[in-house]
Design a protein around this motif. Structure first.
Motif, mmCIF file in Angstrom:
data_model
loop_
_atom_site.group_PDB
_atom_site.id
_atom_site.type_symbol
_atom_site.label_atom_id
_atom_site.label_comp_id
_atom_site.label_asym_id
_atom_site.label_seq_id
_atom_site.Cartn_x
_atom_site.Cartn_y
_atom_site.Cartn_z
ATOM 1 N N ILE A 1 70.490 -3.428 92.803
ATOM 2 C CA ILE A 1 70.915 -3.084 91.458
ATOM 3 C C ILE A 1 72.255 -2.275 91.782
ATOM 4 O O ILE A 1 72.451 -1.280 92.334
ATOM 5 N N THR A 2 73.138 -2.894 91.288
ATOM 6 C CA THR A 2 74.561 -2.399 91.266
ATOM 7 C C THR A 2 75.285 -2.178 90.058
ATOM 8 O O THR A 2 75.365 -2.953 89.189
ATOM 9 N N LEU A 3 75.598 -0.850 89.644
ATOM 10 C CA LEU A 3 76.397 -0.450 88.651
ATOM 11 C C LEU A 3 77.524 -1.122 88.591
ATOM 12 O O LEU A 3 78.269 -0.870 89.766
ATOM 13 N N ASN A 4 78.167 -1.799 87.607
ATOM 14 C CA ASN A 4 79.188 -2.530 87.855
ATOM 15 C C ASN A 4 80.271 -2.384 86.764
ATOM 16 O O ASN A 4 80.670 -3.423 85.953
ATOM 17 N N HIS B 1 72.839 1.484 93.690
ATOM 18 C CA HIS B 1 74.380 1.884 94.052
ATOM 19 C C HIS B 1 75.424 1.401 93.081
ATOM 20 O O HIS B 1 75.087 0.762 91.888
ATOM 21 N N GLY B 2 76.494 1.832 93.271
ATOM 22 C CA GLY B 2 77.762 1.411 92.426
ATOM 23 C C GLY B 2 78.795 0.954 92.788
ATOM 24 O O GLY B 2 79.220 0.963 94.384
ATOM 25 N N ALA B 3 79.566 0.065 92.234
ATOM 26 C CA ALA B 3 80.663 -0.751 92.652
ATOM 27 C C ALA B 3 81.750 0.086 92.695
ATOM 28 O O ALA B 3 82.084 0.941 91.996
ATOM 29 N N GLY B 4 82.768 -0.368 93.483
ATOM 30 C CA GLY B 4 84.051 0.175 93.679
ATOM 31 C C GLY B 4 84.044 1.674 94.443
ATOM 32 O O GLY B 4 83.270 2.113 95.328
ATOM 33 N N ARG B 5 84.889 2.539 93.980
ATOM 34 C CA ARG B 5 85.032 4.051 94.662
ATOM 35 C C ARG B 5 83.783 5.068 94.274
ATOM 36 O O ARG B 5 84.002 6.210 94.632
#
Length: 276
Positions: free
Chosen positions: A19-22, A57-61
């Motif tokens: 799962i990616t927070l986007n 986890h999360g996308a980007g920075r």
């Protein structure tokens, strides 16, 4: 299963549900719509047998910069009880449970009944810190910064942080974090016990995925029941846990993986678990 997702990404790899927070442009700050999607996805994943472990986890920075301040301030399209203009209509369900799906994500992270592993980088603060604490294990890279930032903006902890944080870092450290709102770098987070594994910058996802894949390859009914019992043990009495362990032991012993596990041990070979 994924076509309706707008604020998340989801895929399954090696029996790990990733799962990616986007919302990378917002450092994955949590909007009402994002947490609605996340709670609903977790609720469905409980019944997806192909998924034996979950990675968040999360996308980007960043992993997650906490709740979207526009909503908390009461200025978004959806009113916030307490900060929005009192004349604005608020749905009855939200009046009764002001945190709505923000709180339900925590509930569903426990109820999914499968291990959840966090891959952290950048900011993991506020509600993002809370969700990281709910995870079974946390892998962070050198860019990670964590904070119970709530009091810095005049609000109180939420999303279950008050329950999980003292159990992970101890009462004095939890009190210091929520009262001061201090931000801690990666090394400090490791020393405080906020993260379990610290890896070089850019490597937290790979490390977390390797661990999640290992869990997914094990006798997953036994793993998930063990997780359930340990979480139950945080509030149950010893007598209750002894009774439940007896019941859970019978449930797990009836699986094909239990038969494979004991047989492979007797035959001195590596077990080939099927997750059933």
């Amino acid at each position: 299963m994924t076509e309706e997702l707008r604020h998340l990404q989801f895929r399954i790899e090696d029996n790990v549900g990733i799962i990616t927070l986007n919302r990378p442009d917002k450092l994955n700050a949590l909007s009402w719509e994002l947490v609605e999607e996340l709670a609903a996805l977790l609720r469905r994943l409980r019944y997806v047998d192909e998924v034996r472990c979950i990675l968040l986890h999360g996308a980007g920075r960043s992993f997650c910069a906490g709740g979207d301040v526009d909503w908390i301030a009461g200025d978004s399209d959806r009113p916030m009880p307490g900060t929005s203009d009192p004349s604005r209509p608020i749905p009855r369900s939200q009046r009764m449970t002001p945190g709505g799906p923000f709180m339900d994500v925590t509930r569903q992270m426990v109820a999914v009944d499968k291990p959840i592993v966090a891959a952290l980088h950048g900011h993991a603060v506020g509600a993002g810190l809370a969700y990281a604490m709910v995870c079974d294990r946390r892998f962070a890279d050198a860019t990670t910064k964590m904070s119970a930032i709530f009091t810095n903006v005049g609000v109180a902890p939420d999303c279950g942080l008050s329950w999980f944080l003292p159990r992970i870092v101890g009462l004095p450290t939890a009190l210091m974090m929520v009262e001061s709102g201090r931000t801690f770098g990666a090394e400090e987070c490791k020393a405080l016990g906020l993260v379990d594994e610290l890896v070089p910058a850019g490597e937290s996802f790979a490390a977390a995925f390797e661990y999640a894949r290992t869990l997914a390859s094990r006798a997953s009914v036994a793993v998930c029941m063990a997780r359930r019992m340990v979480l139950m043990g945080q509030t149950a009495t010893l007598e209750q846990i002894l009774d439940y362990e007896g019941i859970a032991g019978v449930i797990v012993a009836s699986t094909l993986d239990a038969k494979e596990g004991t047989q492979s041990f007797l035959e001195r070979r590596k077990p080939a678990y099927r997750g059933i």
